[in-house]
Design a protein around this motif. Structure first.
Motif, PDB file in Angstrom:
ATOM      1  N   ALA A  55       0.829  -1.202   0.000  1.00 17.18           N
ATOM      2  CA  ALA A  55       0.000   0.000   0.000  1.00 17.18           C
ATOM      3  C   ALA A  55       0.866   1.255   0.000  1.00 17.18           C
ATOM      4  N   ALA A  56       1.958   1.198  -0.774  1.00 17.86           N
ATOM      5  CA  ALA A  56       2.922   2.295  -0.752  1.00 17.86           C
ATOM      6  C   ALA A  56       2.310   3.612  -1.205  1.00 17.86           C
ATOM      7  N   ASP A  57       1.326   3.552  -2.140  1.00 17.92           N
ATOM      8  CA  ASP A  57       0.770   4.803  -2.654  1.00 17.92           C
ATOM      9  C   ASP A  57      -0.357   5.337  -1.780  1.00 17.92           C
ATOM     10  N   GLY A  58      -0.758   4.599  -0.771  1.00 14.69           N
ATOM     11  CA  GLY A  58      -1.770   5.076   0.169  1.00 14.69           C
ATOM     12  C   GLY A  58      -3.199   5.011  -0.326  1.00 14.69           C
ATOM     13  N   ARG A  59      -3.434   4.573  -1.561  1.00 12.22           N
ATOM     14  CA  ARG A  59      -4.800   4.510  -2.078  1.00 12.22           C
ATOM     15  C   ARG A  59      -5.531   3.312  -1.469  1.00 12.22           C
ATOM     16  N   ARG A  60      -6.843   3.494  -1.258  1.00 13.33           N
ATOM     17  CA  ARG A  60      -7.649   2.438  -0.661  1.00 13.33           C
ATOM     18  C   ARG A  60      -8.917   2.220  -1.469  1.00 13.33           C
ATOM     19  N   SER A  61      -9.413   0.991  -1.415  1.00 16.84           N
ATOM     20  CA  SER A  61     -10.644   0.623  -2.129  1.00 16.84           C
ATOM     21  C   SER A  61     -11.671   0.124  -1.128  1.00 16.84           C
ATOM     22  N   VAL A  62     -12.929   0.392  -1.432  1.00 19.71           N
ATOM     23  CA  VAL A  62     -14.043  -0.102  -0.631  1.00 19.71           C
ATOM     24  C   VAL A  62     -14.888  -0.996  -1.527  1.00 19.71           C
ATOM     25  N   VAL A  63     -14.945  -2.286  -1.204  1.00 20.89           N
ATOM     26  CA  VAL A  63     -15.728  -3.257  -1.971  1.00 20.89           C
ATOM     27  C   VAL A  63     -16.986  -3.558  -1.179  1.00 20.89           C
ATOM     28  N   ARG A  96     -10.368  -3.815   6.696  1.00 15.12           N
ATOM     29  CA  ARG A  96     -11.493  -3.675   7.622  1.00 15.12           C
ATOM     30  C   ARG A  96     -12.749  -4.236   6.973  1.00 15.12           C
ATOM     31  N   VAL A  97     -13.450  -5.128   7.681  1.00 15.62           N
ATOM     32  CA  VAL A  97     -14.695  -5.731   7.212  1.00 15.62           C
ATOM     33  C   VAL A  97     -15.816  -5.272   8.139  1.00 15.62           C
ATOM     34  N   THR A 103     -25.576  -4.548   4.004  1.00 14.62           N
ATOM     35  CA  THR A 103     -24.432  -4.850   3.142  1.00 14.62           C
ATOM     36  C   THR A 103     -23.199  -5.135   3.991  1.00 14.62           C
ATOM     37  N   ILE A 104     -22.186  -5.666   3.336  1.00 15.84           N
ATOM     38  CA  ILE A 104     -20.873  -5.866   3.953  1.00 15.84           C
ATOM     39  C   ILE A 104     -19.858  -5.091   3.132  1.00 15.84           C
ATOM     40  N   THR A 105     -19.074  -4.254   3.778  1.00 15.60           N
ATOM     41  CA  THR A 105     -18.030  -3.511   3.075  1.00 15.60           C
ATOM     42  C   THR A 105     -16.663  -4.000   3.523  1.00 15.60           C
ATOM     43  N   VAL A 106     -15.768  -4.130   2.563  1.00 17.96           N
ATOM     44  CA  VAL A 106     -14.385  -4.518   2.829  1.00 17.96           C
ATOM     45  C   VAL A 106     -13.503  -3.383   2.343  1.00 17.96           C
ATOM     46  N   THR A 107     -12.738  -2.804   3.238  1.00 16.18           N
ATOM     47  CA  THR A 107     -11.889  -1.663   2.908  1.00 16.18           C
ATOM     48  C   THR A 107     -10.432  -2.052   3.099  1.00 16.18           C
ATOM     49  N   GLY A 108      -9.617  -1.772   2.094  1.00 13.38           N
ATOM     50  CA  GLY A 108      -8.195  -2.109   2.166  1.00 13.38           C
ATOM     51  C   GLY A 108      -7.436  -1.439   1.054  1.00 13.38           C
TER      52      GLY A 108
END
Length: 346
Positions: A55-63, A96-97, A103-108
């Motif tokens: 995660a060097a660029d610090g960007r995160r996704s939320v699925v 994080r789940v 709904t269920i969100t997964v963030t990473g």
């Protein structure tokens, strides 16, 4: 969860797209080295020791995931708990789940977006007898099932053998029982099923007690599409006691080892004994994962031993992902991705 060490009889299943060759034989495990691999020819690795997320660029996704029908708070919580366990087993510590609002969100990390999505894989595994199989050429003309490419794997014992080239029954479903509307309807579904565009397979839509139609898993442009007519599930993932990613130095690749429980061992031996007396393609059994036929080997004898090894083109990451999915057991409820949001770097 690691497979038990020491002398054992193993069933080797080599997966290459929808074509699979396998063997039964004996082998032994050995102690682990400092790198997590066995000091023997086939090294094992706990998936929980995977490298930290990139995660060097610090960007995160939320699925975001949701059930095919609305899920209550208890169901959401149970699914989320299993997804957290999968993330922990994969070494995804920066994930994080959360279950909320149906709904269920997964963030990473965005770099791990594919792995975040796969945390929601149903993981439903089944072993079904093959009633009929049809292979299509690129021109969509039905063709007899081809022999497996030797480069992709071949039978190394008489226990499991590749499909016979040009089998007379490879391109046609068995005739329905007289007066059976259900069998006739299944025949029609098999006839119109189009796997040429790698459409989502449909085995997941059927009850385990029913016969179903399904497509083979996407094996790439060099693997012709295959469709299957399958009998009821003979055994499922509940009979898998453990699954583990392992590095096989003899084949210079990653595999997924399965260990059946006592019930699964008996059922698999009985299934292969029954199928071995049939003509192709009805001497095959299909390994179905989340509705896709990932392989369909044929058998010539009863196979016991209680262990299996799935291989064929795995990276360490993909082998660990599959092992964790199978080892954790299927999610209580099937989920689908409804949205993926990419957040800017903080």
């Amino acid at each position: 969860m690691r497979l038990p060490r020491g002398p054992r009889t193993a069933l080797l299943i080599c997966v290459a797209a929808a074509t699979l060759a396998a063997c039964s034989g004996s082998g032994s495990g050995s102690g682990s080295g400092s790198d997590g691999h066995s000091s023997g020819s086939a090294g094992s690795a706990r998936t929980g020791v995977a490298a930290p997320s990139a995660a060097a660029d610090g960007r995160r996704s939320v699925v975001t995931f949701a059930g095919s029908s609305p899920l209550g708070s208890a169901s959401l919580r149970h699914n989320a708990d299993r997804m957290r366990a999968r993330a922990e087993a994969l070494g995804l510590t920066d994930v994080r789940v959360e279950a909320r609002e149906g709904t269920i969100t997964v963030t990473g990390p965005t770099a791990d977006e594919k792995r975040l999505t796969e945390l929601g894989a149903s993981g439903r595994l089944g072993f079904r007898p093959v009633l009929a199989a049809e292979t299509l050429s690129p021109s969509l003309t039905p063709q007899p099932s081809p022999s497996p490419d030797p480069a992709r794997g071949r039978a190394v014992t008489e226990g499991l053998r590749p499909r016979a080239t040009g089998s007379a029954s490879a391109g046609a479903a068995p005739g329905p029982a007289e007066g059976s509307a259900v069998d006739a309807a299944l025949q029609r579904r098999f006839a119109v099923l189009d796997c040429s565009q790698r459409q989502r397979p449909t085995a997941a839509d059927g009850d385990a007690r029913d016969s179903v139609v399904a497509c083979g898993a996407d094996g790439g442009a060099d693997s012709p599409p295959v469709k299957y007519l399958l009998g009821p599930t003979a055994m499922d993932g509940a009979q898998v006691a453990s699954a583990e990613a392992a590095h096989d130095e003899r084949r210079s690749g990653w595999t997924v080892r399965l260990d059946f429980d006592s019930v699964g061992t008996k059922r698999f031996a009985a299934l292969t004994a029954e199928l071995s007396a049939n003509q192709a393609p009805q001497n095959q059994f299909a390994i179905v994962l989340d509705g896709a036929v990932i392989s369909a080997p044929s058998v010539s004898q009863s196979l016991g031993g209680g262990q299996a090894e799935i291989s064929g083109g795995f990276t360490r990451e993909s082998a660990e992902q599959l092992a964790v999915t199978l080892d954790s057991g299927a999610l209580p409820n099937p989920l689908a991705v409804t949205e993926v949001t990419r957040l800017p770097a903080a």
